[in-house]
Enzyme design. Structure first.
Site, PDB file in Angstrom:
ATOM      1  N   GLU B  62       0.813  -1.222   0.000  1.00  0.00           N
ATOM      2  CA  GLU B  62       0.000   0.000   0.000  1.00  0.00           C
ATOM      3  C   GLU B  62       0.844   1.268   0.000  1.00  0.00           C
ATOM      4  O   GLU B  62       0.502   2.254  -0.662  1.00  0.00           O
ATOM      5  CB  GLU B  62      -0.959  -0.001   1.205  1.00  0.00           C
ATOM      6  CG  GLU B  62      -2.187  -0.889   1.041  1.00  0.00           C
ATOM      7  CD  GLU B  62      -1.894  -2.378   1.173  1.00  0.00           C
ATOM      8  OE1 GLU B  62      -0.792  -2.739   1.642  1.00  0.00           O
ATOM      9  OE2 GLU B  62      -2.752  -3.192   0.802  1.00  0.00           O
ATOM     10  N   HIS B 131     -12.185  -4.864   8.315  1.00  0.00           N
ATOM     11  CA  HIS B 131     -12.512  -4.674   6.896  1.00  0.00           C
ATOM     12  C   HIS B 131     -13.793  -3.873   6.695  1.00  0.00           C
ATOM     13  O   HIS B 131     -14.399  -3.947   5.632  1.00  0.00           O
ATOM     14  CB  HIS B 131     -12.680  -6.027   6.203  1.00  0.00           C
ATOM     15  CG  HIS B 131     -11.419  -6.822   6.091  1.00  0.00           C
ATOM     16  ND1 HIS B 131     -10.797  -7.371   7.177  1.00  0.00           N
ATOM     17  CD2 HIS B 131     -10.657  -7.155   5.018  1.00  0.00           C
ATOM     18  CE1 HIS B 131      -9.710  -8.030   6.785  1.00  0.00           C
ATOM     19  NE2 HIS B 131      -9.599  -7.904   5.473  1.00  0.00           N
TER      20      HIS B 131
END
Ligand code: TPP
Lengths: 339, 328
Positions: B62, B131
């Site tokens: 990321e 999540h």
């Protein structure tokens, strides 16, 4: 070819031993001394109390920046760190603008909104100066990706310290750059310290350059006090990148001859270490190379005097310049807002 | 033109932007054709059209993804980076907050970072604590980045086009539960301006200010209460930061009452910011204190019953509206 042999073939690249022509030597000497004289001037202003800003001293690393930058064109991109004075000066930011920025003046490169740790000057390819350790490497990849996407032939060089090689972003960036064969040169200036922590105390690796092999990447390991090694290694890396042959990690061994920032204590550096680094000081070494190449003392001193005149004038102007107007706070935050 | 889903709308927006401007490219984990065009299929078909250089399937990195997007944007390209799920922005926060958002300012306007970060999240799909978070407030709190989220397919297309056009970094949040929503296809080149809220339903008694998936709940509740004679105005912010203060204040000035509603947890949320502003600017005109509705202040739970209890319910919204209009 098995994956292992493919990687082996690209591992440690021999550093070319080419001679450097006189014009290039002169150019490198001039850039090196510009970095050094800027550093000296900054320290003297700080000591005299004429300015009070954070300054990350580059004494001992002048040659690495200068010899590296001598390989780049104005169009090539550079990403550097708070200790980026060397790259910034050697890549050609006009001293007037550089000093004004460092002193927080409206006439600075970034209108006084960046400061010593955040110098940007796209006109000479200085795209980002970051104060966050290791964060420049992923950004360098993106600059290189843009060059690869639009085929403009530019090379991106990112400079960082040995400490930065322990940040996750370093590893992510090396992997990605190699995967995409990006035109980027990773230049680790191993100055043996990350703030107060010595190289041996932050990793058991003895060589940062070796880490490239883990990603299948080429690397070179050089003596950062040797003009031929630094210049030739970076030249080779830049040439390969320009030819579309992907990234290289170059580690230049050097010394941070002062504390982390100017004025910081450096009593944690052992005396034998200090003696060793003084013996390796790149500046007398470079001067000797110049004399060996039949440059006269007078010519070299003349170059330095000219630099001093230019720097003094830039500092005088910067000291006299106005600070930015408070209205600048609302400008450049988002594009559509004021300004 | 027929109906399109939000997934199709987003795909169309990317496709059109890539066709019009060579500098637009996508990067992110699993976004390429070989990887199936993304976890939620938003990028499907784009590799075939534009090649692997413009739809870069990246390693799971990321920091490197957003760093590369920042660098490419600095060099004049218009990257659209995907962070697979919003919780993972924690991994690349430095690149977003310290670099994307600040480089324009710190460079004195010499550089800009025209990048879009697309990410997805949402409570209600059983993904559990790592999540599902709506973390828009993290970014709304940082100067220099725009935060956008659509509540319907047409807006998704129009907002994403505008986000790609924008010379500022934009965080574009897609709610998983909205991907299947359909709208009339708004057609080629459709754009919704950034920073402009929509009055999703007009009303006169109370302004319900929200964005993203909870707009659907707000509209449903407004419909139910209309039968009782309570008239709810639903404001869909569309751009969360900087938000359309003018439209919000105009609505509250009209109704005299306001409730903020979001899926993100209530404390320190964007609703708190709007409530404070409304109180500061409309104090003398308010008929009731501004109320806030948000998710429960705990990690998002896994078990369905708990997850449903976590998320602001329609009953909570109804109760808040009754409290506000004084009809408890
Ligand atoms: C992510 C992050 N962690 C910590 C710091 C604080 N810090 C500033 S410089 C520095 C040392 C970095 O050492 P190195 O990368 O070797 O570079 P050098 O200063 O020697 O040039 C640290 C820890 C920071 N700026 N960023």
């Amino acid at each position: 070819m098995s994956p292992a042999s493919a990687a082996d073939a690209r591992l440690r690249e021999p550093v070319p031993t080419d001679a450097i022509d006189r014009a290039t030597l002169r150019d490198i000497f001039s850039r090196t001394m510009k970095v050094n004289r800027t550093d000296e001037k900054f320290r003297s202003l700080l000591i005299q109390g004429k300015v009070a800003v954070m300054y990350y001293c580059v004494r001992g690393q002048e040659l690495v920046s200068a010899a590296a930058m001598a390989n780049l064109t104005d169009d090539d991109y550079v990403v550097c760190t708070y200790r980026g004075q060397g790259e910034q000066t050697a890549k050609g930011i006009p001293p007037e603008l550089w000093w004004a920025e460092c002193l927080g003046k409206a006439t600075g490169t970034c209108k006084g909104k960046g400061g010593t740790m955040h110098i940007t000057y796209p006109a000479k390819g200085i795209m980002v100066t970051t104060g966050v350790v290791g964060s420049g490497l992923p950004i360098a990849n993106g600059l290189a990706m843009a060059s690869q996407n639009n085929g403009d032939g530019r090379v991106t060089l990112v400079s960082f310290g040995d400490g930065a090689a322990n940040i996750g972003g370093f590893h992510e960036a090396l992997n990605m750059a190699q995967l995409y064969q990006l035109p980027v040169v990773f230049l680790c200036q191993n100055n043996r310290y990350g703030e107060h922590t010595a190289f041996a105390d932050h990793t058991d690796s003895t060589c940062i350059a070796d880490r490239a092999a883990g990603y299948g990447m080429r690397s070179m390991h050089v003596d950062g006090n040797d003009v031929h090694q630094v210049y030739n290694a970076v030249k080779h890396a830049v040439d390969l990148a320009r030819q579309g042959k992907g990234p290289t990690l170059v580690e230049a061994m050097c010394y941070r001859m002062m504390g982390h920032f100017f004025g910081a204590d450096f009593s944690y550096m052992p005396p034998e270490h200090i003696a060793e680094m003084k013996a390796e000081d790149p500046l007398p070494k470079l001067r000797k190379v110049m004399l060996d190449h039949q440059f006269t003392k007078e010519e070299l001193d003349g170059i330095v005097s000219e630099i001093d005149v230019e720097i003094d004038a830039a500092v005088e102007k910067a000291l006299a310049a106005d600070p930015p107007d408070a209205s600048e706070l609302a400008i450049d935050v988002l594009e559509s807002e004021a300004g | 033109m027929g109906q399109i889903t939000m997934t199709q709308a987003l795909n169309q927006a990317l496709d059109e932007a890539m066709a019009e401007d060579e500098g637009v490219f996508c990067l992110g984990e699993d976004v390429g054709a070989k990887q199936g065009g993304g976890v939620f299929k938003v990028t499907s078909g784009l590799t075939e059209k534009y090649g692997e250089h413009r739809v870069r399937a990246t390693p799971i990195s990321e920091t490197a993804i957003i760093g590369a997007a920042v660098g490419a944007a600095l060099a004049g390209q218009r990257p659209v980076a995907e962070i697979m799920l919003m919780n993972f922005v924690g991994v690349c926060m430095d690149q977003i907050v310290n670099h994307a958002a600040k480089l324009r300012f710190m460079s004195g306007g010499q550089t800009s970072v025209p990048l879009v970060i697309r990410t997805t999240t949402g409570v209600g799909v059983g993904f559990g604590g790592q999540h599902s978070d709506m973390l828009e407030a993290w970014f709304a709190h940082v100067a220099g980045i725009r935060v956008v989220t659509p509540s319907n397919a047409a807006d998704a297309k129009g907002l994403l086009r505008s986000a790609i056009d924008s010379n500022d970094p934009v965080l574009f949040i897609e709610n998983i539960l909205c991907y299947g929503l359909t709208s009339e296809d708004p057609g080629k080149g459709y754009r919704v301006p950034l920073g402009k809220a929509a009055i999703a339903r007009e009303g006169s008694d109370v302004s319900l200010i929200t964005y993203g998936r909870t707009v659907l709940d707000a509209l449903a509740v407004a419909e139910d209460l209309a039968a009782e004679g309570i008239s709810v105005e639903v404001v869909d912010l569309r751009t969360i930061a900087p938000y359309d203060e003018e439209t919000v204040l105009a609505s509250v000035r009209k109704t005299g009452r306001a409730i903020t509603l979001h899926e993100a947890v209530r404390p320190y949320g964007t609703g708190a910011e709007m409530a404070a502003t409304i109180h500061e600017k409309l104090w003398g005109e308010l008929k009731a204190p501004v109320l806030r509705i948000g998710g429960t202040f705990s990690p998002v739970p896994f078990a369905t019953v708990l997850e449903q209890a976590w998320i602001p319910t329609k009953e909570e919204i109804v109760a808040a509206i009754r409290q506000s209009v004084g009809k408890v």
